[in-house]
Write a protein that holds these residues in place. Structure first.
Motif, PDB file in Angstrom:
ATOM      1  N   ALA A  60       0.841  -1.202   0.000  1.00 25.26           N
ATOM      2  CA  ALA A  60       0.000   0.000   0.000  1.00 25.26           C
ATOM      3  C   ALA A  60       0.876   1.252   0.000  1.00 25.26           C
ATOM      4  O   ALA A  60       0.601   2.211  -0.715  1.00 25.26           O
ATOM      5  CB  ALA A  60      -0.935  -0.011   1.211  1.00 25.26           C
ATOM      6  N   SER A  61       1.940   1.233   0.794  1.00 24.80           N
ATOM      7  CA  SER A  61       2.825   2.405   0.911  1.00 24.80           C
ATOM      8  C   SER A  61       3.503   2.762  -0.398  1.00 24.80           C
ATOM      9  O   SER A  61       3.576   3.932  -0.762  1.00 24.80           O
ATOM     10  CB  SER A  61       3.910   2.143   1.966  1.00 24.80           C
ATOM     11  N   VAL A  62       4.012   1.757  -1.077  1.00 23.09           N
ATOM     12  CA  VAL A  62       4.767   2.029  -2.305  1.00 23.09           C
ATOM     13  C   VAL A  62       3.877   2.662  -3.378  1.00 23.09           C
ATOM     14  O   VAL A  62       4.349   3.407  -4.231  1.00 23.09           O
ATOM     15  CB  VAL A  62       5.481   0.755  -2.810  1.00 23.09           C
ATOM     16  N   LEU A  74      12.021   1.734   1.110  1.00 21.38           N
ATOM     17  CA  LEU A  74      11.025   1.866   2.174  1.00 21.38           C
ATOM     18  C   LEU A  74      11.370   0.853   3.248  1.00 21.38           C
ATOM     19  O   LEU A  74      11.587  -0.328   2.956  1.00 21.38           O
ATOM     20  CB  LEU A  74       9.616   1.592   1.640  1.00 21.38           C
ATOM     21  N   VAL A  75      11.444   1.318   4.495  1.00 21.69           N
ATOM     22  CA  VAL A  75      11.735   0.421   5.605  1.00 21.69           C
ATOM     23  C   VAL A  75      10.648   0.576   6.665  1.00 21.69           C
ATOM     24  O   VAL A  75      10.103   1.659   6.854  1.00 21.69           O
ATOM     25  CB  VAL A  75      13.125   0.687   6.224  1.00 21.69           C
ATOM     26  N   THR A  76      10.328  -0.504   7.332  1.00 26.80           N
ATOM     27  CA  THR A  76       9.349  -0.456   8.412  1.00 26.80           C
ATOM     28  C   THR A  76       9.922   0.365   9.554  1.00 26.80           C
ATOM     29  O   THR A  76      11.013   0.076  10.047  1.00 26.80           O
ATOM     30  CB  THR A  76       9.010  -1.875   8.891  1.00 26.80           C
ATOM     31  N   LYS A 100      -1.905   8.388   5.719  1.00 27.97           N
ATOM     32  CA  LYS A 100      -1.218   9.618   5.314  1.00 27.97           C
ATOM     33  C   LYS A 100       0.129   9.250   4.721  1.00 27.97           C
ATOM     34  O   LYS A 100       0.857   8.443   5.276  1.00 27.97           O
ATOM     35  CB  LYS A 100      -1.013  10.551   6.502  1.00 27.97           C
ATOM     36  N   SER A 101       0.429   9.867   3.593  1.00 27.67           N
ATOM     37  CA  SER A 101       1.708   9.650   2.944  1.00 27.67           C
ATOM     38  C   SER A 101       2.476  10.962   2.930  1.00 27.67           C
ATOM     39  O   SER A 101       2.180  11.858   2.138  1.00 27.67           O
ATOM     40  CB  SER A 101       1.495   9.137   1.514  1.00 27.67           C
ATOM     41  N   GLY A 102       3.448  11.081   3.827  1.00 24.09           N
ATOM     42  CA  GLY A 102       4.263  12.287   3.905  1.00 24.09           C
ATOM     43  C   GLY A 102       5.532  12.135   3.087  1.00 24.09           C
ATOM     44  O   GLY A 102       5.750  11.132   2.410  1.00 24.09           O
ATOM     45  N   SER A 103       6.394  13.130   3.172  1.00 21.48           N
ATOM     46  CA  SER A 103       7.624  13.092   2.389  1.00 21.48           C
ATOM     47  C   SER A 103       8.611  12.052   2.915  1.00 21.48           C
ATOM     48  O   SER A 103       9.407  11.519   2.158  1.00 21.48           O
ATOM     49  CB  SER A 103       8.287  14.465   2.362  1.00 21.48           C
ATOM     50  N   GLN A 104       8.559  11.743   4.226  1.00 25.89           N
ATOM     51  CA  GLN A 104       9.458  10.736   4.784  1.00 25.89           C
ATOM     52  C   GLN A 104       8.749   9.609   5.513  1.00 25.89           C
ATOM     53  O   GLN A 104       9.302   8.533   5.651  1.00 25.89           O
ATOM     54  CB  GLN A 104      10.450  11.387   5.748  1.00 25.89           C
ATOM     55  N   MET A 127       5.961   3.366   7.589  1.00 16.89           N
ATOM     56  CA  MET A 127       7.177   3.118   6.803  1.00 16.89           C
ATOM     57  C   MET A 127       7.909   4.432   6.630  1.00 16.89           C
ATOM     58  O   MET A 127       7.289   5.491   6.541  1.00 16.89           O
ATOM     59  CB  MET A 127       6.836   2.555   5.421  1.00 16.89           C
ATOM     60  N   MET A 128       9.226   4.333   6.551  1.00 15.17           N
ATOM     61  CA  MET A 128      10.052   5.506   6.344  1.00 15.17           C
ATOM     62  C   MET A 128      10.756   5.390   4.992  1.00 15.17           C
ATOM     63  O   MET A 128      11.206   4.312   4.608  1.00 15.17           O
ATOM     64  CB  MET A 128      11.093   5.629   7.459  1.00 15.17           C
ATOM     65  N   VAL A 129      10.813   6.505   4.289  1.00 17.84           N
ATOM     66  CA  VAL A 129      11.528   6.575   3.026  1.00 17.84           C
ATOM     67  C   VAL A 129      12.974   6.931   3.357  1.00 17.84           C
ATOM     68  O   VAL A 129      13.235   7.939   4.019  1.00 17.84           O
ATOM     69  CB  VAL A 129      10.915   7.644   2.096  1.00 17.84           C
ATOM     70  N   VAL A 130      13.911   6.088   2.927  1.00 19.88           N
ATOM     71  CA  VAL A 130      15.326   6.308   3.199  1.00 19.88           C
ATOM     72  C   VAL A 130      16.110   6.145   1.894  1.00 19.88           C
ATOM     73  O   VAL A 130      15.622   5.534   0.941  1.00 19.88           O
ATOM     74  CB  VAL A 130      15.863   5.326   4.264  1.00 19.88           C
ATOM     75  N   PRO A 131      17.337   6.679   1.863  1.00 19.90           N
ATOM     76  CA  PRO A 131      18.173   6.427   0.678  1.00 19.90           C
ATOM     77  C   PRO A 131      18.389   4.923   0.505  1.00 19.90           C
ATOM     78  O   PRO A 131      18.429   4.170   1.483  1.00 19.90           O
ATOM     79  CB  PRO A 131      19.493   7.130   1.016  1.00 19.90           C
ATOM     80  N   LEU A 132      18.515   4.503  -0.739  1.00 19.85           N
ATOM     81  CA  LEU A 132      18.719   3.091  -1.042  1.00 19.85           C
ATOM     82  C   LEU A 132      19.949   2.578  -0.301  1.00 19.85           C
ATOM     83  O   LEU A 132      20.995   3.226  -0.294  1.00 19.85           O
ATOM     84  CB  LEU A 132      18.894   2.894  -2.555  1.00 19.85           C
ATOM     85  N   ARG A 133      19.805   1.440   0.334  1.00 20.29           N
ATOM     86  CA  ARG A 133      20.893   0.832   1.092  1.00 20.29           C
ATOM     87  C   ARG A 133      21.493  -0.316   0.304  1.00 20.29           C
ATOM     88  O   ARG A 133      20.790  -1.018  -0.421  1.00 20.29           O
ATOM     89  CB  ARG A 133      20.377   0.302   2.419  1.00 20.29           C
TER      90      ARG A 133
END
Length: 149
Positions: A60-62, A74-76, A100-104, A127-133
């Motif tokens: 759903a988040s993606v 995206l990480v939990t 709600k889908s925020g910027s992070q 979920m948090m949006v982070v740089p690709l790991r």
């Protein structure tokens, strides 16, 4: 193990099957109530339910934002599950929808029910949006020169 590229063996073990509609911010994941998902008491294990919730909420988040998998991940960030009952049918379904889908941070609600609609669990999830790991290497060692490990 999955023969599909990018398949997740744990999802295959639990028999997870998922669905979502393009453009929607909701997703469903189905799981058979089967021995691979049982705990030592012979009942559906809470960890199996948590894996199903995690996948439904991630799907759903993606869909809730423009997501670039070449630069982002995206990480939990947080998951709270209330276990409310046991299934009465042979399948359980997790239905997740973005609040709600925020910027992070992306906030998601999820309900798990059996095929008769009996509520099994309810979850608050983010979920948090982070740089690709960089992924961990097969020998378990990460590359220390890459950020985010």
């Amino acid at each position: 193990m999955s023969d599909e590229p990018g398949g997740i063996p744990l999802h295959d073990l639990l028999g997870l099957d998922y669905a979502f509609e393009p453009g929607s911010t909701a997703a469903t994941v189905r799981m058979p109530v089967a021995p691979a998902a049982f705990g030592f008491t012979g009942n559906l294990h809470g960890g199996a339910i948590a894996i199903m919730v995690d996948l439904a909420c991630a799907l759903a988040s993606v869909q809730s934002r423009d997501f670039d998998p070449t630069t982002e991940s995206l990480v939990t960030a947080d998951m709270h599950i209330r276990y409310l009952g046991r299934p009465r049918t042979d399948t359980v379904v997790a239905t997740a929808s973005v609040v709600k889908s925020g910027s992070q941070l992306i906030v998601v609600d999820c309900e798990v029910a059996d095929d008769d609609g009996h509520l099994i669990a309810n979850a608050d999830f983010s979920m948090m949006v982070v740089p690709l790991r960089s992924p961990l290497l097969p020998d378990g060692e990460g590359d220390p020169t890459k950020p985010g490990l």
